[in-house]
Design a protein around this motif. Structure first.
Motif, mmCIF file in Angstrom:
data_model
loop_
_atom_site.group_PDB
_atom_site.id
_atom_site.type_symbol
_atom_site.label_atom_id
_atom_site.label_comp_id
_atom_site.label_asym_id
_atom_site.label_seq_id
_atom_site.Cartn_x
_atom_site.Cartn_y
_atom_site.Cartn_z
ATOM 1 N N GLY A 139 -16.737 3.936 29.623
ATOM 2 C CA GLY A 139 -17.938 3.558 28.893
ATOM 3 C C GLY A 139 -19.161 3.594 29.780
ATOM 4 O O GLY A 139 -19.113 4.042 30.927
ATOM 5 N N ARG A 188 -10.990 4.528 27.170
ATOM 6 C CA ARG A 188 -9.873 3.595 27.354
ATOM 7 C C ARG A 188 -9.831 2.502 26.289
ATOM 8 O O ARG A 188 -8.850 1.784 26.185
ATOM 9 C CB ARG A 188 -9.918 3.007 28.748
ATOM 10 N N GLN A 189 -10.882 2.375 25.495
ATOM 11 C CA GLN A 189 -10.874 1.437 24.374
ATOM 12 C C GLN A 189 -10.547 2.126 23.050
ATOM 13 O O GLN A 189 -10.514 1.475 22.020
ATOM 14 C CB GLN A 189 -12.221 0.704 24.256
ATOM 15 N N ASP A 190 -10.298 3.437 23.093
ATOM 16 C CA ASP A 190 -9.885 4.153 21.885
ATOM 17 C C ASP A 190 -8.488 3.674 21.502
ATOM 18 O O ASP A 190 -7.618 3.562 22.363
ATOM 19 C CB ASP A 190 -9.874 5.659 22.167
ATOM 20 N N TYR A 203 -5.621 5.783 22.845
ATOM 21 C CA TYR A 203 -5.462 5.971 24.289
ATOM 22 C C TYR A 203 -4.268 5.153 24.778
ATOM 23 O O TYR A 203 -4.094 3.991 24.419
ATOM 24 C CB TYR A 203 -6.729 5.527 25.032
ATOM 25 N N ASN A 236 -18.273 1.215 24.530
ATOM 26 C CA ASN A 236 -16.854 1.329 24.825
ATOM 27 C C ASN A 236 -16.551 2.746 25.270
ATOM 28 O O ASN A 236 -17.111 3.706 24.750
ATOM 29 C CB ASN A 236 -16.015 1.009 23.583
ATOM 30 N N GLY A 272 -14.552 6.242 22.853
ATOM 31 C CA GLY A 272 -14.764 4.850 22.505
ATOM 32 C C GLY A 272 -15.825 4.770 21.419
ATOM 33 O O GLY A 272 -16.747 5.592 21.374
ATOM 34 N N ARG A 273 -15.677 3.806 20.540
ATOM 35 C CA ARG A 273 -16.636 3.639 19.440
ATOM 36 C C ARG A 273 -17.293 2.268 19.550
ATOM 37 O O ARG A 273 -16.614 1.267 19.733
ATOM 38 C CB ARG A 273 -15.915 3.783 18.107
ATOM 39 N N THR A 274 -18.605 2.258 19.387
ATOM 40 C CA THR A 274 -19.378 1.023 19.443
ATOM 41 C C THR A 274 -20.389 1.039 18.308
ATOM 42 O O THR A 274 -21.074 2.042 18.101
ATOM 43 C CB THR A 274 -20.128 0.900 20.785
ATOM 44 N N ARG A 310 -10.506 12.034 22.722
ATOM 45 C CA ARG A 310 -10.634 10.589 22.544
ATOM 46 C C ARG A 310 -12.088 10.179 22.782
ATOM 47 O O ARG A 310 -12.837 10.854 23.471
ATOM 48 C CB ARG A 310 -9.759 9.832 23.537
#
Length: 137
Positions: A14, A51-53, A56, A48, A68-70, A66
């Motif tokens: 992130g 690694r927060q997916d 993952y 994110n 991260g979504r925020t 992959r």
């Protein structure tokens, strides 16, 4: 228009997005004596990373496809994008926003094979001229 957007971040851990007051940054550059204190962000959001997916898994450490979504306020995203439009993060689609989570999923499906350069080497193929190490007993 929605109050929030889904920001996708294709960096492994992130990144923090800082929104600065451009007039105060301009004043710092015009100062006769150097200003040694770091500039203070007006507001910040931590995105994110991969690694927060939810897909993952650390054992396989697969980063390709992959993100991260925020959820980010739309006004923050637009202001940050305006300040950073020429950044490689934006031009290479390392960080981008979609209006809904469904559109975010579709965007990641389109980018599933698009490498960012952060994925690491493929351990199943060797570079030309490289041979596996021979074990000796």
């Amino acid at each position: 228009m929605a109050d929030t957007v889904t920001v996708l971040c294709r960096l492994p851990s992130g990144i923090r997005l800082d929104l600065h007051d451009l007039s105060s940054l301009s004043e710092r550059t015009q100062a006769t004596a150097p200003v040694m204190a770091p500039p203070q962000a007006r507001s910040s959001i931590l995105l994110n990373g991969i690694r927060q997916d939810p897909l993952y898994h650390p054992v396989e450490n697969r980063l390709l496809g992959r993100a991260g979504r925020t959820t980010v306020p739309t006004d923050f995203w637009k202001a940050w994008l305006e300040q950073n439009r020429q950044s490689d993060l934006i031009t290479r689609k390392i960080i981008f926003a979609e209006t809904t989570p469904a559109r975010a999923d579709n965007a990641m499906a389109e980018l599933a094979k698009d490498r960012t350069g952060l994925e690491g080497a493929d351990n199943t193929t060797l570079t030309e001229g490289v041979t596996p190490m021979q074990k000796t007993d």
